[in-house]
Scaffold this motif. Sequence first.
Motif, PDB file in Angstrom:
ATOM      1  N   LEU A  61       9.787 -52.917   6.328  1.00  0.00           N
ATOM      2  CA  LEU A  61       8.564 -52.286   5.803  1.00  0.00           C
ATOM      3  C   LEU A  61       8.958 -51.071   4.972  1.00  0.00           C
ATOM      4  CD1 LEU A  61       6.337 -52.313   9.023  1.00  0.00           C
ATOM      5  CD2 LEU A  61       6.261 -53.912   7.098  1.00  0.00           C
ATOM      6  N   LEU A  62       8.272 -50.901   3.857  1.00  0.00           N
ATOM      7  CA  LEU A  62       8.438 -49.690   3.041  1.00  0.00           C
ATOM      8  C   LEU A  62       7.109 -48.941   3.114  1.00  0.00           C
ATOM      9  CD1 LEU A  62       9.626 -47.845   0.772  1.00  0.00           C
ATOM     10  CD2 LEU A  62       8.729 -49.518  -0.865  1.00  0.00           C
ATOM     11  N   SER A  63       7.184 -47.667   3.487  1.00  0.00           N
ATOM     12  CA  SER A  63       5.978 -46.843   3.576  1.00  0.00           C
ATOM     13  C   SER A  63       6.121 -45.687   2.593  1.00  0.00           C
ATOM     14  CB  SER A  63       5.819 -46.331   5.012  1.00  0.00           C
ATOM     15  OG  SER A  63       4.788 -45.377   5.059  1.00  0.00           O
ATOM     16  N   ILE A  64       5.132 -45.525   1.691  1.00  0.00           N
ATOM     17  CA  ILE A  64       5.179 -44.428   0.711  1.00  0.00           C
ATOM     18  C   ILE A  64       3.944 -43.566   0.918  1.00  0.00           C
ATOM     19  CG2 ILE A  64       5.162 -43.844  -1.756  1.00  0.00           C
ATOM     20  CD1 ILE A  64       6.296 -46.653  -2.297  1.00  0.00           C
ATOM     21  N   GLY A  65       4.171 -42.245   1.035  1.00  0.00           N
ATOM     22  CA  GLY A  65       2.986 -41.393   1.182  1.00  0.00           C
ATOM     23  C   GLY A  65       3.319 -40.011   1.687  1.00  0.00           C
ATOM     24  N   ASP A  66       2.289 -39.307   2.142  1.00  0.00           N
ATOM     25  CA  ASP A  66       2.455 -37.989   2.752  1.00  0.00           C
ATOM     26  C   ASP A  66       1.357 -37.827   3.800  1.00  0.00           C
ATOM     27  OD1 ASP A  66       0.137 -37.461   1.331  1.00  0.00           O
ATOM     28  OD2 ASP A  66       1.195 -36.491  -0.313  1.00  0.00           O
ATOM     29  N   GLU A  67       1.079 -36.584   4.198  1.00  0.00           N
ATOM     30  CA  GLU A  67       0.129 -36.396   5.304  1.00  0.00           C
ATOM     31  C   GLU A  67      -1.304 -36.804   4.927  1.00  0.00           C
ATOM     32  OE1 GLU A  67       0.414 -32.709   2.942  1.00  0.00           O
ATOM     33  OE2 GLU A  67       1.914 -33.992   3.896  1.00  0.00           O
ATOM     34  N   THR A  68      -1.594 -36.938   3.627  1.00  0.00           N
ATOM     35  CA  THR A  68      -2.964 -37.295   3.238  1.00  0.00           C
ATOM     36  C   THR A  68      -3.194 -38.805   3.213  1.00  0.00           C
ATOM     37  OG1 THR A  68      -2.428 -37.334   0.888  1.00  0.00           O
ATOM     38  CG2 THR A  68      -3.217 -35.248   1.775  1.00  0.00           C
ATOM     39  N   GLY A  69      -2.123 -39.582   3.276  1.00  0.00           N
ATOM     40  CA  GLY A  69      -2.330 -41.026   3.272  1.00  0.00           C
ATOM     41  C   GLY A  69      -1.027 -41.764   2.980  1.00  0.00           C
ATOM     42  N   LYS A  70      -0.993 -43.038   3.339  1.00  0.00           N
ATOM     43  CA  LYS A  70       0.228 -43.831   3.169  1.00  0.00           C
ATOM     44  C   LYS A  70      -0.121 -45.202   2.627  1.00  0.00           C
ATOM     45  CE  LYS A  70       3.417 -41.867   6.525  1.00  0.00           C
ATOM     46  NZ  LYS A  70       2.707 -40.583   6.690  1.00  0.00           N
ATOM     47  N   LYS A  71       0.838 -45.764   1.895  1.00  0.00           N
ATOM     48  CA  LYS A  71       0.685 -47.135   1.434  1.00  0.00           C
ATOM     49  C   LYS A  71       1.906 -47.920   1.883  1.00  0.00           C
ATOM     50  CE  LYS A  71      -0.845 -49.755  -2.528  1.00  0.00           C
ATOM     51  NZ  LYS A  71      -1.839 -50.451  -1.694  1.00  0.00           N
ATOM     52  N   ASN A  72       1.688 -49.119   2.419  1.00  0.00           N
ATOM     53  CA  ASN A  72       2.786 -49.889   3.017  1.00  0.00           C
ATOM     54  C   ASN A  72       3.042 -51.185   2.254  1.00  0.00           C
ATOM     55  OD1 ASN A  72       3.128 -48.030   5.188  1.00  0.00           O
ATOM     56  ND2 ASN A  72       1.261 -48.867   6.081  1.00  0.00           N
ATOM     57  N   PHE A  73       4.312 -51.557   2.198  1.00  0.00           N
ATOM     58  CA  PHE A  73       4.722 -52.803   1.533  1.00  0.00           C
ATOM     59  C   PHE A  73       5.651 -53.567   2.470  1.00  0.00           C
ATOM     60  CE2 PHE A  73       3.955 -49.525  -1.593  1.00  0.00           C
ATOM     61  CZ  PHE A  73       3.251 -50.151  -2.614  1.00  0.00           C
ATOM     62  N   LYS A  74       5.533 -54.888   2.448  1.00  0.00           N
ATOM     63  CA  LYS A  74       6.478 -55.735   3.188  1.00  0.00           C
ATOM     64  C   LYS A  74       7.606 -56.121   2.229  1.00  0.00           C
ATOM     65  CE  LYS A  74       5.748 -60.117   4.615  1.00  0.00           C
ATOM     66  NZ  LYS A  74       5.034 -61.201   5.319  1.00  0.00           N
ATOM     67  N   ILE A  75       8.845 -55.891   2.641  1.00  0.00           N
ATOM     68  CA  ILE A  75       9.996 -56.145   1.762  1.00  0.00           C
ATOM     69  C   ILE A  75      10.880 -57.243   2.409  1.00  0.00           C
ATOM     70  CG2 ILE A  75      12.043 -55.107   0.652  1.00  0.00           C
ATOM     71  CD1 ILE A  75       9.426 -53.802  -0.245  1.00  0.00           C
ATOM     72  N   ILE A  76      11.282 -58.201   1.604  1.00  0.00           N
ATOM     73  CA  ILE A  76      12.207 -59.237   2.102  1.00  0.00           C
ATOM     74  C   ILE A  76      13.594 -58.979   1.519  1.00  0.00           C
ATOM     75  CG2 ILE A  76      12.708 -61.716   2.208  1.00  0.00           C
ATOM     76  CD1 ILE A  76       9.631 -62.118   1.780  1.00  0.00           C
ATOM     77  N   LYS A  77      14.563 -58.764   2.410  1.00  0.00           N
ATOM     78  CA  LYS A  77      15.964 -58.514   2.001  1.00  0.00           C
ATOM     79  C   LYS A  77      16.732 -59.816   2.123  1.00  0.00           C
ATOM     80  CE  LYS A  77      19.940 -56.349   1.403  1.00  0.00           C
ATOM     81  NZ  LYS A  77      20.813 -57.444   1.649  1.00  0.00           N
ATOM     82  N   MET A  78      17.366 -60.230   0.997  1.00  0.00           N
ATOM     83  CA  MET A  78      18.138 -61.482   0.990  1.00  0.00           C
ATOM     84  C   MET A  78      19.564 -61.208   1.472  1.00  0.00           C
ATOM     85  SD  MET A  78      16.066 -63.779  -0.419  1.00  0.00           S
ATOM     86  CE  MET A  78      16.834 -65.001  -1.448  1.00  0.00           C
TER      87      MET A  78
END
Length: 410
Positions: A393-410
């Motif tokens: 999982l990749l999570s980008i954000g700060d204390e006001t909010g976060k956005k998450n992405f599912k990442i597939i590593k080959m």
Amino acid sequence: MRLYLITAILFCLNMTTAAQRICATEEYVKNNFKLRTTAPSFEGKLPPRDTVPNEIITIPVVVHVLFKTSGQNITDQQILSQIDVLNQDFRLLNGDKSMVPAAFKSLAADSRIMFCLAKVDPDGRSTSGIDRKYVAKDYFRADDDIKNPAVGGVKAWDSERYLNIWVCNLFGRALGYATPPGGDLAKDGVVIKFDVFGTKGYLRGDFNKGRTATHEVAHWMGLKHIWGDDDCGDDGVDDTPRQRSYNFNCPSFPRYTPCSPNANGDMYMNYMDLTSDACMNMFTYGQKNKMRAMFALGGLRNSLLRSYQCDASLATAGPLPQDTIPVVVPADNISVYPNPVVDYLNIHSKELQTLKGKVAIILSTAGKPLFQQVLQSSDEKIKLGHLPAGIYLLSIGDETGKKNFKIIKM
Ligand SMILES: [Zn+2]
């Protein structure tokens, strides 16, 4: 002498800028208002009826609060205090009616018009009559944008059944404006600046008694300014004395000007002058009759006699949802690629501010943080080559909010 003159000029400037009431109705009508050409529709509505002499006319009201900041999101108590003022002023129940000068006392009228907050919205949902909407705009101008959702405003509720009042941060010095009767129903109603609405809360000193709304609602019922918007003009009401122009602040009786019909001078304490809230306290019988005529059979506000939107028992759904100030989350325009990834993962945003200073965290699917990186620009790379193949999982954000992405590593 020179110092005296400068002092006098400064005093006058101060008087006209600090405390003068600015009503934008005349300007609004000149630039925006058009009489509607369509006849009222009675489809799905009760047939019209005439007013009954002396009946109390009660008008359902919706207050749309448009806010960007918590200060602009005024409290229910502040809104209720404004409804109280309207009910006092239009019924001559205002405590300060004793200040009407003796010469005008016999002209002060109880209009027998009252106001209630709606209990049913146009879709049948139960409501408090308060409609809170977060808006991205810093302010609204005295035009029709506030009523237009396409440009960040909030749509009117059926103007044949409700008095729409929009409360917002109005641009410039205008305190409010109103549509006269007979215009486009989608634009019909009254707009008031949030810091002159009601008597409770954060309010400006000269305008803290709710009289801006009293004045604007009377425009909505067809009253003109008492000086007729002209030099010694005519407001179309017989018992308001002709006066040269508007008054402001708190004049003292008598205020005689060249077109005063007699020694009593101007009726500066009339709600349709521009004096301070604490110094206006009456409508006349002539004004009462003009306003009530709008509700009579054939009158432009007649449909409101058949509106029962303050009757909670009519609600069939609900309740009406309310906005709060939203939590800021990173914009949706973040792209993450390639995915699946072999070595480097790119993080890109169209706007620098979206990513700068945010933290990107790589986590296991169990939620365990593996490593992190503070983002500096709108184009960043994160090295994932050392990680075992699998899902992360990749999570980008700060204390006001976060956005998450599912990442597939080959
Ligand atoms: Zn006005």
